[in-house]
Design a protein around this motif. Structure first.
Motif, PDB file in Angstrom:
ATOM      1  N   ARG A 260       0.846  -1.184   0.000  1.00  0.00           N
ATOM      2  CA  ARG A 260       0.000   0.000   0.000  1.00  0.00           C
ATOM      3  C   ARG A 260       0.888   1.241   0.000  1.00  0.00           C
ATOM      4  O   ARG A 260       1.818   1.340   0.803  1.00  0.00           O
ATOM      5  N   VAL A 261       0.558   2.180  -0.897  1.00  0.00           N
ATOM      6  CA  VAL A 261       1.425   3.354  -1.099  1.00  0.00           C
ATOM      7  C   VAL A 261       0.594   4.631  -1.057  1.00  0.00           C
ATOM      8  O   VAL A 261      -0.470   4.707  -1.679  1.00  0.00           O
ATOM      9  N   VAL A 262       1.092   5.636  -0.340  1.00  0.00           N
ATOM     10  CA  VAL A 262       0.503   6.974  -0.331  1.00  0.00           C
ATOM     11  C   VAL A 262       1.484   7.930  -0.981  1.00  0.00           C
ATOM     12  O   VAL A 262       2.682   7.922  -0.662  1.00  0.00           O
TER      13      VAL A 262
ATOM     14  N   GLY B  60      -7.358   1.525   2.452  1.00  0.00           N
ATOM     15  CA  GLY B  60      -7.832   0.248   2.964  1.00  0.00           C
ATOM     16  C   GLY B  60      -6.961  -0.341   4.059  1.00  0.00           C
ATOM     17  O   GLY B  60      -7.079  -1.523   4.389  1.00  0.00           O
ATOM     18  N   GLY B  61      -6.093   0.468   4.625  1.00  0.00           N
ATOM     19  CA  GLY B  61      -5.205   0.017   5.688  1.00  0.00           C
ATOM     20  C   GLY B  61      -4.007   0.922   5.790  1.00  0.00           C
ATOM     21  O   GLY B  61      -3.871   1.893   5.035  1.00  0.00           O
ATOM     22  N   LEU B  62      -3.111   0.615   6.702  1.00  0.00           N
ATOM     23  CA  LEU B  62      -1.935   1.452   6.893  1.00  0.00           C
ATOM     24  C   LEU B  62      -0.951   1.263   5.737  1.00  0.00           C
ATOM     25  O   LEU B  62      -0.825   0.166   5.183  1.00  0.00           O
ATOM     26  N   PRO B  63      -0.236   2.324   5.368  1.00  0.00           N
ATOM     27  CA  PRO B  63       0.681   2.230   4.220  1.00  0.00           C
ATOM     28  C   PRO B  63       1.966   1.473   4.539  1.00  0.00           C
ATOM     29  O   PRO B  63       2.422   1.433   5.680  1.00  0.00           O
TER      30      PRO B  63
ATOM     31  N   GLU C 214       5.771  13.527   9.808  1.00  0.00           N
ATOM     32  CA  GLU C 214       4.854  13.236  10.920  1.00  0.00           C
ATOM     33  C   GLU C 214       3.804  12.215  10.498  1.00  0.00           C
ATOM     34  O   GLU C 214       3.490  11.278  11.237  1.00  0.00           O
ATOM     35  N   PHE C 215       3.262  12.397   9.303  1.00  0.00           N
ATOM     36  CA  PHE C 215       2.269  11.452   8.779  1.00  0.00           C
ATOM     37  C   PHE C 215       2.883  10.064   8.617  1.00  0.00           C
ATOM     38  O   PHE C 215       2.287   9.053   9.001  1.00  0.00           O
ATOM     39  N   ALA C 216       4.080  10.002   8.050  1.00  0.00           N
ATOM     40  CA  ALA C 216       4.740   8.712   7.834  1.00  0.00           C
ATOM     41  C   ALA C 216       5.028   8.007   9.154  1.00  0.00           C
ATOM     42  O   ALA C 216       4.753   6.810   9.315  1.00  0.00           O
ATOM     43  N   LEU C 217       5.558   8.736  10.110  1.00  0.00           N
ATOM     44  CA  LEU C 217       5.887   8.135  11.401  1.00  0.00           C
ATOM     45  C   LEU C 217       4.634   7.659  12.138  1.00  0.00           C
ATOM     46  O   LEU C 217       4.668   6.673  12.865  1.00  0.00           O
ATOM     47  N   ARG C 218       3.537   8.343  11.922  1.00  0.00           N
ATOM     48  CA  ARG C 218       2.291   8.009  12.618  1.00  0.00           C
ATOM     49  C   ARG C 218       1.545   6.849  11.977  1.00  0.00           C
ATOM     50  O   ARG C 218       0.815   6.122  12.662  1.00  0.00           O
ATOM     51  N   THR C 219       1.703   6.661  10.663  1.00  0.00           N
ATOM     52  CA  THR C 219       0.831   5.705   9.973  1.00  0.00           C
ATOM     53  C   THR C 219       1.533   4.492   9.375  1.00  0.00           C
ATOM     54  O   THR C 219       0.880   3.477   9.126  1.00  0.00           O
ATOM     55  N   LEU C 220       2.822   4.559   9.121  1.00  0.00           N
ATOM     56  CA  LEU C 220       3.490   3.455   8.430  1.00  0.00           C
ATOM     57  C   LEU C 220       3.467   2.156   9.231  1.00  0.00           C
ATOM     58  O   LEU C 220       3.606   2.148  10.449  1.00  0.00           O
TER      59      LEU C 220
END
Length: 237
Positions: A85-87, A143-146, A177-183
């Motif tokens: 999954r990629v953002v 559909g889920g965490l990246p 911040e987004f990457a650290l929180r969601t990856l």
């Protein structure tokens, strides 16, 4: 950014780029209207036409020459895995989204202030990523965490060195911040930076949250550009 579970106050992105749509970042529209552009814009068009990477992108069907930057980074670090999954933050005109889809990602979601023409296999959202709730929308669409967060976000420069620098760092901080929180654990993060840019605070956070953090300058980046990319590998938990 903080070490506790409370995310920092989100900062608004600078105003949207002016003039046209994401498709207008391609060469066709710019060539047709070149005579109406400023001298600096016309010079940019001439550089694009003379640039072998831009020519190759047009020949191979990539939305932009930036596709080759991600291809080179992925060839080196193997970030895009089959089924991942990629953002993509700052997705327009869609070159990085194309690469992620073509390399086997199962779910790809891109967001940009400008509209992006549809890319089969990807979800594209026109929104300000720094607006409250957009990050949750990205995760819902994914559909889920990246497994991989990409950021090629840029801002409108105003010509004031200090102000432009602060805007660059702000975008990097927001994306990090987004990457650290969601990856997911083991995931990776790639973000644009510029040589000489003081990203010390971001680097400290990334080095604490990832096994490895590297600076990379792809060969497809222009030689006279200070552009580099931060690549953070193996998200720790």
């Amino acid at each position: 950014m903080t070490d506790d579970d409370t995310p920092p106050e989100r900062r608004r992105m600078v105003r949207p780029p002016t003039g046209g749509t994401a498709a207008g970042r391609g060469m066709g529209q710019k060539i047709r209207t070149a005579e109406k552009k400023s001298l600096s814009s016309q010079e940019w068009i001439k550089r694009q036409l003379a640039d072998p990477w831009s020519e190759r992108a047009r020949a191979e069907g990539w939305r932009s020459r930036a596709a080759f930057k991600l291809i080179e980074i992925d060839d080196r670090f193997h970030l895009i895995k089959t089924g991942s999954r990629v953002v993509d933050l700052g997705a327009a005109p869609g070159g990085w989204v194309q690469v992620a889809v073509n390399r086997g990602a199962a779910a790809v979601v891109g967001v940009d202030l400008l509209p992006v023409d549809a890319i089969p296999g990807a979800t594209l959202i026109q929104a300000d990523f720094t607006e409250a709730g957009v990050d949750d929308q990205l995760i819902a669409e994914l559909g889920g965490l990246p497994d991989l967060v990409l950021s090629d976000m840029a801002h409108n420069t105003i010509g004031h060195r200090q102000t432009d620098h602060l805007k660059i760092i702000a975008l990097i901080e927001i994306a990090a911040e987004f990457a650290l929180r969601t990856l997911r654990p083991g995931g990776a993060f790639v973000t644009k930076n510029f040589q000489g840019g003081d990203a010390g605070g971001v680097l400290a956070d990334l080095r604490a949250g990832f096994e490895t953090v590297k600076y990379v300058k792809p060969s497809s980046s222009r030689k006279d550009s200070s552009e580099v990319y931060l690549v953070a590998l193996n998200r720790l938990r």
